[in-house]
Scaffold this motif. Structure first.
Motif, PDB file in Angstrom:
ATOM      1  N   PRO A  73      -7.470  -6.577  -2.828  1.00  0.00           N
ATOM      2  CA  PRO A  73      -8.712  -6.470  -2.449  1.00  0.00           C
ATOM      3  C   PRO A  73      -8.320  -5.041  -1.354  1.00  0.00           C
ATOM      4  O   PRO A  73      -9.301  -3.754  -1.789  1.00  0.00           O
ATOM      5  CB  PRO A  73      -9.279  -7.332  -1.022  1.00  0.00           C
ATOM      6  N   TYR A  74      -7.136  -4.577  -1.686  1.00  0.00           N
ATOM      7  CA  TYR A  74      -6.983  -3.600  -0.456  1.00  0.00           C
ATOM      8  C   TYR A  74      -7.138  -2.519  -1.888  1.00  0.00           C
ATOM      9  O   TYR A  74      -7.633  -1.059  -1.686  1.00  0.00           O
ATOM     10  CB  TYR A  74      -4.827  -3.423  -0.831  1.00  0.00           C
TER      11      TYR A  74
ATOM     12  N   ILE B  76       1.821  -9.414   4.307  1.00  0.00           N
ATOM     13  CA  ILE B  76       1.902 -10.517   3.744  1.00  0.00           C
ATOM     14  C   ILE B  76       2.473 -10.934   2.448  1.00  0.00           C
ATOM     15  O   ILE B  76       3.065 -11.472   2.387  1.00  0.00           O
ATOM     16  CB  ILE B  76       0.874 -12.015   3.855  1.00  0.00           C
ATOM     17  N   SER B  77       1.927 -10.173   1.975  1.00  0.00           N
ATOM     18  CA  SER B  77       2.342  -9.667   0.737  1.00  0.00           C
ATOM     19  C   SER B  77       3.739  -8.582   0.562  1.00  0.00           C
ATOM     20  O   SER B  77       4.387  -9.094  -0.455  1.00  0.00           O
ATOM     21  CB  SER B  77       1.315  -8.574  -0.118  1.00  0.00           C
TER      22      SER B  77
ATOM     23  N   PRO C 105       2.489  -2.240   8.689  1.00  0.00           N
ATOM     24  CA  PRO C 105       1.055  -1.867   7.997  1.00  0.00           C
ATOM     25  C   PRO C 105       0.075  -1.684   9.055  1.00  0.00           C
ATOM     26  O   PRO C 105      -1.124  -0.350   9.438  1.00  0.00           O
ATOM     27  CB  PRO C 105       0.643  -2.714   7.105  1.00  0.00           C
ATOM     28  N   LEU C 106      -0.072  -2.530   9.996  1.00  0.00           N
ATOM     29  CA  LEU C 106      -1.049  -2.898  11.404  1.00  0.00           C
ATOM     30  C   LEU C 106      -0.175  -1.914  12.243  1.00  0.00           C
ATOM     31  O   LEU C 106      -1.519  -0.625  12.802  1.00  0.00           O
ATOM     32  CB  LEU C 106      -0.859  -4.065  12.153  1.00  0.00           C
TER      33      LEU C 106
ATOM     34  N   TRP D 267      -9.745  -3.213   7.535  1.00  0.00           N
ATOM     35  CA  TRP D 267      -8.432  -2.607   7.555  1.00  0.00           C
ATOM     36  C   TRP D 267      -7.596  -3.517   8.133  1.00  0.00           C
ATOM     37  O   TRP D 267      -6.276  -3.569   8.006  1.00  0.00           O
ATOM     38  CB  TRP D 267      -8.274  -1.263   8.326  1.00  0.00           C
ATOM     39  N   THR D 268      -7.849  -4.280   9.038  1.00  0.00           N
ATOM     40  CA  THR D 268      -7.431  -5.321  10.223  1.00  0.00           C
ATOM     41  C   THR D 268      -6.951  -6.255   8.627  1.00  0.00           C
ATOM     42  O   THR D 268      -6.065  -6.782   8.860  1.00  0.00           O
ATOM     43  CB  THR D 268      -8.127  -6.034  10.937  1.00  0.00           C
ATOM     44  N   ILE D 269      -7.927  -7.105   8.323  1.00  0.00           N
ATOM     45  CA  ILE D 269      -8.259  -7.985   7.495  1.00  0.00           C
ATOM     46  C   ILE D 269      -6.485  -7.203   5.871  1.00  0.00           C
ATOM     47  O   ILE D 269      -5.858  -8.258   5.542  1.00  0.00           O
ATOM     48  CB  ILE D 269      -8.884  -8.549   6.486  1.00  0.00           C
ATOM     49  N   LEU D 270      -6.686  -5.934   5.227  1.00  0.00           N
ATOM     50  CA  LEU D 270      -6.081  -5.464   4.335  1.00  0.00           C
ATOM     51  C   LEU D 270      -4.584  -4.902   4.706  1.00  0.00           C
ATOM     52  O   LEU D 270      -3.612  -5.831   4.120  1.00  0.00           O
ATOM     53  CB  LEU D 270      -6.311  -4.108   3.607  1.00  0.00           C
ATOM     54  N   TYR D 271      -4.371  -4.953   6.464  1.00  0.00           N
ATOM     55  CA  TYR D 271      -2.793  -4.709   6.479  1.00  0.00           C
ATOM     56  C   TYR D 271      -2.276  -6.336   6.882  1.00  0.00           C
ATOM     57  O   TYR D 271      -1.148  -5.899   6.681  1.00  0.00           O
ATOM     58  CB  TYR D 271      -3.019  -3.912   7.905  1.00  0.00           C
TER      59      TYR D 271
END
Length: 154
Positions: free
Chosen positions: A135-136, A61-62, A16-17, A52-56
């Protein structure tokens, strides 16, 4: 966790990143976020890459949790994950590169529906994996609200 068992986790986070980074590169145009009419509640532009970095990372991880599961439903769940990631990838290009604000809003509504479906499928396999996507989902709902106002103002 040994190096071999860490590789799928690292790859899951990098996917995702990489998708987000490539989308950002391809969505660059003469129109920038700061040059369009925005509602007062719009965050400053520096907030977006941080969020976006945190969400990706959370998405990665998910998806790893699902990938690593023994569930026979993981194939379907990961297909939905990849589909929503494709919609995520395209949204920035539609919005920023082509300035198609209404189409971007419709695209984002479909993305939100896909995220809800993904969360539902992830929850069947791992509630934690589903919760990591919340959060996403919330950010995309906020983005849809922002997109709507930008469409109305431009």
């Amino acid at each position: 966790m040994n190096e071999k068992s860490r590789s799928p986790l690292i790859i899951s986070i990098l996917i995702p990143l990489a998708v987000g980074s490539l989308s950002s590169l391809l969505s660059r145009s003469m129109t920038t976020y700061s040059s369009i009419n925005r509602p007062d509640f719009s965050p400053p532009s520096y907030v977006f890459p941080i969020v976006w970095t945190i969400l990706y990372v959370l998405m990665g991880i998910s998806s790893y949790i699902i990938y690593d599961s023994d569930s026979p439903a993981k194939g379907r769940a990961l297909k939905i994950y990849m589909l929503q990631l494709f919609f995520n990838f395209c949204w920035s290009i539609i919005f920023f590169r082509f300035n198609l604000y209404l189409f971007a809003l419709i695209w984002l509504v479909v993305l939100i529906a896909l995220i809800c479906l993904m969360i539902k499928e992830f929850y069947k396999i791992s509630p934690l994996a589903a919760y990591l996507q919340i959060p996403y989902l919330l950010w995309c709902v906020f983005a849809a609200l922002l997109n709507f106002f930008i469409y109305k103002m431009n």
